[in-house]
Design an enzyme around this catalytic site. Sequence first.
Site, PDB file in Angstrom:
ATOM      1  N   LYS A 222       0.820  -1.211   0.000  1.00  0.00           N
ATOM      2  CA  LYS A 222       0.000   0.000   0.000  1.00  0.00           C
ATOM      3  C   LYS A 222       0.853   1.259   0.000  1.00  0.00           C
ATOM      4  O   LYS A 222       2.049   1.234   0.265  1.00  0.00           O
ATOM      5  CB  LYS A 222      -0.970  -0.018   1.180  1.00  0.00           C
ATOM      6  CG  LYS A 222      -2.091  -1.042   0.988  1.00  0.00           C
ATOM      7  CD  LYS A 222      -3.165  -0.939   2.043  1.00  0.00           C
ATOM      8  CE  LYS A 222      -4.320  -1.891   1.738  1.00  0.00           C
ATOM      9  NZ  LYS A 222      -5.371  -1.850   2.775  1.00  0.00           N
ATOM     10  N   ARG A 256      -3.074 -10.025   5.776  1.00  0.00           N
ATOM     11  CA  ARG A 256      -3.572 -10.195   4.402  1.00  0.00           C
ATOM     12  C   ARG A 256      -2.493  -9.682   3.456  1.00  0.00           C
ATOM     13  O   ARG A 256      -2.171  -8.493   3.464  1.00  0.00           O
ATOM     14  CB  ARG A 256      -4.878  -9.420   4.202  1.00  0.00           C
ATOM     15  CG  ARG A 256      -5.505  -9.601   2.832  1.00  0.00           C
ATOM     16  CD  ARG A 256      -6.821  -8.819   2.733  1.00  0.00           C
ATOM     17  NE  ARG A 256      -7.460  -9.018   1.444  1.00  0.00           N
ATOM     18  CZ  ARG A 256      -7.222  -8.288   0.355  1.00  0.00           C
ATOM     19  NH1 ARG A 256      -6.337  -7.283   0.411  1.00  0.00           N
ATOM     20  NH2 ARG A 256      -7.845  -8.532  -0.782  1.00  0.00           N
TER      21      ARG A 256
END
Length: 282
Positions: A222, A256
């Site tokens: 991210k 995740r």
Amino acid sequence: MLRFKSRNKEFVFGQPVVMGILNVTPDSFSDGGKFNCIDAALAHCEAMLDEGASIIDIGGCSTRPNNVIATESEESERIIPVVKSIRKHFPEAVISVDTFRKNVAEACIAEGADIVNDISGGLFDDEMLPFIGQNHIPYIMMHCVGTPETMHQYKLECDIHQTVKSFFEARCKRLETFGDQQIILDPGIGFGKSQQANYQLLNDIDLYRHNNLPVLIGISRKSMIYKVLECTPQEAENGTTVLNTIALLHGADILRVHDVKRAVEAIKLVEQSGRFGSAQRP
């Protein structure tokens, strides 16, 4: 400890686990188009299971910033055949479906999925929480603001822990009107938060953990990583491992990730460190 029931089986994990990401979309931010055919999806699923993934999370609708959101029909056509095929080829795999649509979730559960991973906490589809609640399906509830089209325009910053905790309290209360539930919390790091807020959520998990429920952290590749390191999402795996390690040290129950092997190694080393790290010096 992570514990849930699905398909008449009980799954109990005594340590943090890895959820491997399987995007079957043409437009996901870091791996779009790589696994959007059955053979490629099966091969990647097998590789992640071999590397130690405990859960496979299948997504058919990218929610990356400035993306056109797939229709329900498009999402269904992408995700349902993959769920069906993975259940056939890997009958023991734990399958999660990444969707905010009740109809897609219901169809995937019917084909053998175990968990619904909803980025909206039930806000984007009013039928989602009643469906989950009445069927007591394991449910990942993510904090979110806005709509699928606008959620990345927000930059929440003030009192982020209380904001996220209040959201979880309200949404859990709604879901629990249907009886006992199987809820996993996801603070939604990277979704509508400032960079400061993202790091605060990573570092203070217990400040928003509601009712001692397990917490999933999803930070893989991210912008909170690649913008700081000034690299591409694909070059952010080392940074992802560093922040996953920090998440584990602060109590994360599920990671995740795109790179399963590195996350599994992080869990092993953190567990080993915890086992021997408290010895007293002579």
